[in-house]
Motif scaffolding. Structure first.
Motif, PDB file in Angstrom:
ATOM      1  N   GLY A   1       0.807  -1.205   0.000  1.00 20.74           N
ATOM      2  CA  GLY A   1       0.000   0.000   0.000  1.00 20.74           C
ATOM      3  C   GLY A   1       0.844   1.261   0.000  1.00 20.74           C
ATOM      4  O   GLY A   1       2.023   1.252  -0.380  1.00 20.74           O
ATOM      5  N   PRO A   2       0.277   2.360   0.470  1.00 16.13           N
ATOM      6  CA  PRO A   2       0.993   3.648   0.461  1.00 16.13           C
ATOM      7  C   PRO A   2       2.156   3.709   1.445  1.00 16.13           C
ATOM      8  O   PRO A   2       3.001   4.603   1.339  1.00 16.13           O
ATOM      9  N   ALA A   3       2.214   2.771   2.397  1.00 15.90           N
ATOM     10  CA  ALA A   3       3.289   2.812   3.392  1.00 15.90           C
ATOM     11  C   ALA A   3       4.653   2.565   2.752  1.00 15.90           C
ATOM     12  O   ALA A   3       5.650   3.161   3.160  1.00 15.90           O
ATOM     13  N   ARG A   4       4.703   1.692   1.738  1.00 16.45           N
ATOM     14  CA  ARG A   4       5.995   1.357   1.120  1.00 16.45           C
ATOM     15  C   ARG A   4       6.616   2.557   0.407  1.00 16.45           C
ATOM     16  O   ARG A   4       7.781   2.891   0.694  1.00 16.45           O
ATOM     17  N   PRO A   5       5.919   3.253  -0.503  1.00 13.84           N
ATOM     18  CA  PRO A   5       6.543   4.435  -1.131  1.00 13.84           C
ATOM     19  C   PRO A   5       6.841   5.540  -0.122  1.00 13.84           C
ATOM     20  O   PRO A   5       7.819   6.278  -0.293  1.00 13.84           O
ATOM     21  N   ALA A   6       6.022   5.653   0.925  1.00 15.77           N
ATOM     22  CA  ALA A   6       6.287   6.673   1.946  1.00 15.77           C
ATOM     23  C   ALA A   6       7.594   6.375   2.677  1.00 15.77           C
ATOM     24  O   ALA A   6       8.386   7.284   2.955  1.00 15.77           O
ATOM     25  N   LEU A   7       7.814   5.097   2.967  1.00 17.06           N
ATOM     26  CA  LEU A   7       9.049   4.722   3.654  1.00 17.06           C
ATOM     27  C   LEU A   7      10.263   4.908   2.745  1.00 17.06           C
ATOM     28  O   LEU A   7      11.321   5.367   3.182  1.00 17.06           O
ATOM     29  N   TYR A   8      10.099   4.575   1.471  1.00 20.03           N
ATOM     30  CA  TYR A   8      11.184   4.811   0.510  1.00 20.03           C
ATOM     31  C   TYR A   8      11.521   6.307   0.442  1.00 20.03           C
ATOM     32  O   TYR A   8      12.705   6.690   0.399  1.00 20.03           O
TER      33      TYR A   8
END
Length: 326
Positions: free
Chosen positions: A256-263
């Motif tokens: 979900g959106p958590a992965r690109p946010a963490l990147y």
């Protein structure tokens, strides 16, 4: 053949980085092998077998140029060999599914450490004196264990600890750590041989990494004079962090959106570290220029002013002054 050429290029790049920083051959090689889909234990085993040749070449070169403190080598190499053997045995005994996040976590942590370390000056202005065995023994044991279980880590753990002590010249820190790594790599390889058998070593991969590393050894002696270690360390740390974050997020089933946010967060941290590294490099060069001008005004030879200012500059940069080919 194409894959072998890529692996040889990996070994070449890893050795160039290691030759400039005194660390990160294992970190870089293992990270790239994991990305290529190699199992964690096989990646670490193959990297350590290749390191037997590259560290031997580096150790001989350092010995010829007087960059080795044999007292430190003997007191850190033997505990390091024990730690590496135990670490190889541990990594060989766990499944690939369990080993992948474990190894990625170690590499991620060491990459973050490189970012933090090279984003700020590391001063070496402590009082000189001999390093004690009660410090070198545990350091070697921990560094060896981390090195075998993480596929790399001997340099990132041992080199900064010795530099911070301020009791050794940077060139002797790098020379002694590189020379002792030959024993550590050999012990880790024996551990992997017992735990995995000969089929655990990807011999074509080992040969390609070794060839690339041996080609890069003399080139690193030139690169170390061109590329500031401060910037290279921060750049490599960011690559290692972002690459292994992918494995960790996948194992944690983070979608979900958590992965690109963490990147994005990790990329911002990498950028900040690079900015801080540039600032530290500029401050160091400015301090050296001011010291040289003051020495010239006072009639002191330039060589003496450079030597006098070494204790006031980051050891990371002073370490690049080693005369030994890598």
């Amino acid at each position: 053949m194409r894959k072998l050429l890529v692996l040889a290029l990996v070994g070449l790049v890893a050795q160039l980085i290691d030759g400039s920083l005194g660390m990160a051959y294992g970190l870089t090689s293992s990270t790239l092998l994991l990305v290529a889909g190699v199992a964690p234990a096989a990646a670490s085993a193959s990297v350590h077998l290749a390191e037997i040749g590259t560290t031997l070449a580096a150790g001989v070169a350092h010995w010829r140029f007087g960059n080795v403190d044999w007292r430190v080598v003997t007191r850190i190499a033997l505990p390091g060999a024990v730690g590496a053997f135990v670490g190889a045995t541990v990594l060989s005994s766990i499944s690939t599914e369990s080993a992948a996040p474990w190894m990625a976590g170690i590499l991620f942590t060491l990459g973050a450490y490189l970012l933090i370390r090279f984003a700020r000056p590391l001063r070496t202005d402590r009082v000189g004196g001999q390093l004690r065995g009660r410090f070198l023994g545990p350091l070697g044991l921990v560094a060896g264990f981390v090195d075998a279980t993480g596929g790399g880590g001997w340099g990132p753990v041992a080199t900064p600890a010795l530099l911070v002590s301020g009791r050794m010249e940077p060139r002797k820190v790098i020379g002694s750590v590189d020379t002792s790594e030959f024993v550590v790599a050999g012990a880790a390889s024996i551990g992997f041989l017992i735990g995995l058998g000969s089929e655990g070593f990807l011999l074509p991969t080992v040969a390609a990494l070794l060839i690339g590393g041996l080609i890069a050894a003399p080139l690193a002696a030139w690169l170390v004079r061109i590329v500031p270690a401060q910037l290279l360390g921060a750049a490599v740390g960011g690559v290692i962090v972002l690459t292994n974050a992918r494995t960790l997020m996948r194992s944690a089933e983070l979608d979900g959106p958590a992965r690109p946010a963490l990147y994005a967060l990790l990329a911002a941290g990498w950028l900040a570290a690079l900015v801080l590294a540039v600032r530290a490099l500029r401050r160091t060069r400015r301090a050296r220029a001011e010291a040289a001008e003051a020495a010239t005004a006072a009639g002191v030879p330039a060589e003496a002013s450079d030597a006098a200012s070494v204790g006031e500059v980051p050891a990371d940069l002073a370490a690049t002054g080693t005369s030994a080919p890598r």
